[in-house]
Design a protein around this motif. Structure first.
Motif, PDB file in Angstrom:
ATOM      1  N   THR A   1       0.669  -1.270   0.092  1.00 40.31           N
ATOM      2  CA  THR A   1      -0.173  -0.211  -0.135  1.00 40.31           C
ATOM      3  C   THR A   1       0.907   1.096  -0.189  1.00 40.31           C
ATOM      4  O   THR A   1       0.305   2.344  -0.140  1.00 40.31           O
TER       5      THR A   1
ATOM      6  N   ILE B   1       5.344  -0.691   2.857  1.00 47.22           N
ATOM      7  CA  ILE B   1       4.142  -0.712   3.821  1.00 47.22           C
ATOM      8  C   ILE B   1       3.277  -1.415   2.974  1.00 47.22           C
ATOM      9  O   ILE B   1       2.764  -1.595   1.834  1.00 47.22           O
TER      10      ILE B   1
ATOM     11  N   GLU C   1      -0.581  -4.631   3.729  1.00 45.38           N
ATOM     12  CA  GLU C   1      -1.457  -5.145   4.762  1.00 45.38           C
ATOM     13  C   GLU C   1      -1.735  -6.567   4.096  1.00 45.38           C
ATOM     14  O   GLU C   1      -1.759  -6.885   2.956  1.00 45.38           O
TER      15      GLU C   1
ATOM     16  N   GLU D   1      -1.635  -4.606   9.419  1.00 52.98           N
ATOM     17  CA  GLU D   1      -0.820  -3.590   8.559  1.00 52.98           C
ATOM     18  C   GLU D   1       0.707  -3.748   8.675  1.00 52.98           C
ATOM     19  O   GLU D   1       1.120  -4.312  10.100  1.00 52.98           O
TER      20      GLU D   1
ATOM     21  N   ASP E   1       4.592  -2.439   8.470  1.00 52.48           N
ATOM     22  CA  ASP E   1       5.427  -1.212   8.301  1.00 52.48           C
ATOM     23  C   ASP E   1       7.061  -1.471   8.434  1.00 52.48           C
ATOM     24  O   ASP E   1       7.159  -1.602   9.588  1.00 52.48           O
TER      25      ASP E   1
ATOM     26  N   LYS F   1      -5.126  -3.507  12.106  1.00 49.09           N
ATOM     27  CA  LYS F   1      -5.636  -2.449  11.337  1.00 49.09           C
ATOM     28  C   LYS F   1      -6.835  -1.698  12.408  1.00 49.09           C
ATOM     29  O   LYS F   1      -7.048  -0.512  12.450  1.00 49.09           O
TER      30      LYS F   1
END
Length: 149
Positions: free
Chosen positions: A34, A42, A44, A103, A105, A125
């Motif tokens: 994303t 990044i 998910e 998610e 990161d 999330k």
């Protein structure tokens, strides 16, 4: 000479390439990138039944694989060789259950001439709760010239 900065499209391409193989990395097909670029990746995914351990929560080995691969995408978006893992660590903080969106990161803390240091956080999330934190150290000196980022 400045290092080549690569964006989100590059991170997506790396993810698609790795997960499109017939090898072990195909387990990461569920990740949707994303965002990313310039040292970040990044993404998910939704926890599905094939991602579970016998207790019905996200499998720790899959979590470690996510940390390993997604931090590598972040590193490569910095213009670096993907390197080889010298150290990989994961701290499991909370369980993730089927149907939850997780998610990912990842970011490049530092990429020097020989070693790169990468961090990753996986969070639910719906409420932002961290389910795992990890990272790795990679050996990256495979080219004759390496730049200090």
């Amino acid at each position: 000479m400045a290092a080549k900065k690569l964006g989100m499209d590059f991170v997506k391409q790396m993810s698609e390439y790795a997960s499109g193989s017939n090898g072990f990395d195909r387990v990461l097909r569920m990740i949707k990138i994303t965002g990313g670029g310039d040292g970040r990746a990044i993404g998910e995914f939704t926890v599905a039944s094939e991602h579970l351990n016998r207790q019905g929560t996200l499998h720790g080995g899959l979590t470690a694989t996510i940390v390993d691969n997604c931090t590598t995408y972040a590193l490569m978006s910095k213009g670096s060789h993907p390197g080889v893992t010298a150290n990989l660590n994961v701290s499991y903080i909370a369980a993730a259950k089927p149907g939850e969106i997780i998610e990912i990161d990842c970011h490049t803390v530092r990429a020097g001439k020989k070693m790169a240091y990468l961090d990753c956080i996986l969070r639910r999330k719906s409420d932002g709760k961290i389910i795992a934190k990890g990272g790795q150290v990679k050996y990256i000196q495979f080219d004759k010239e390496k730049l200090d980022f």
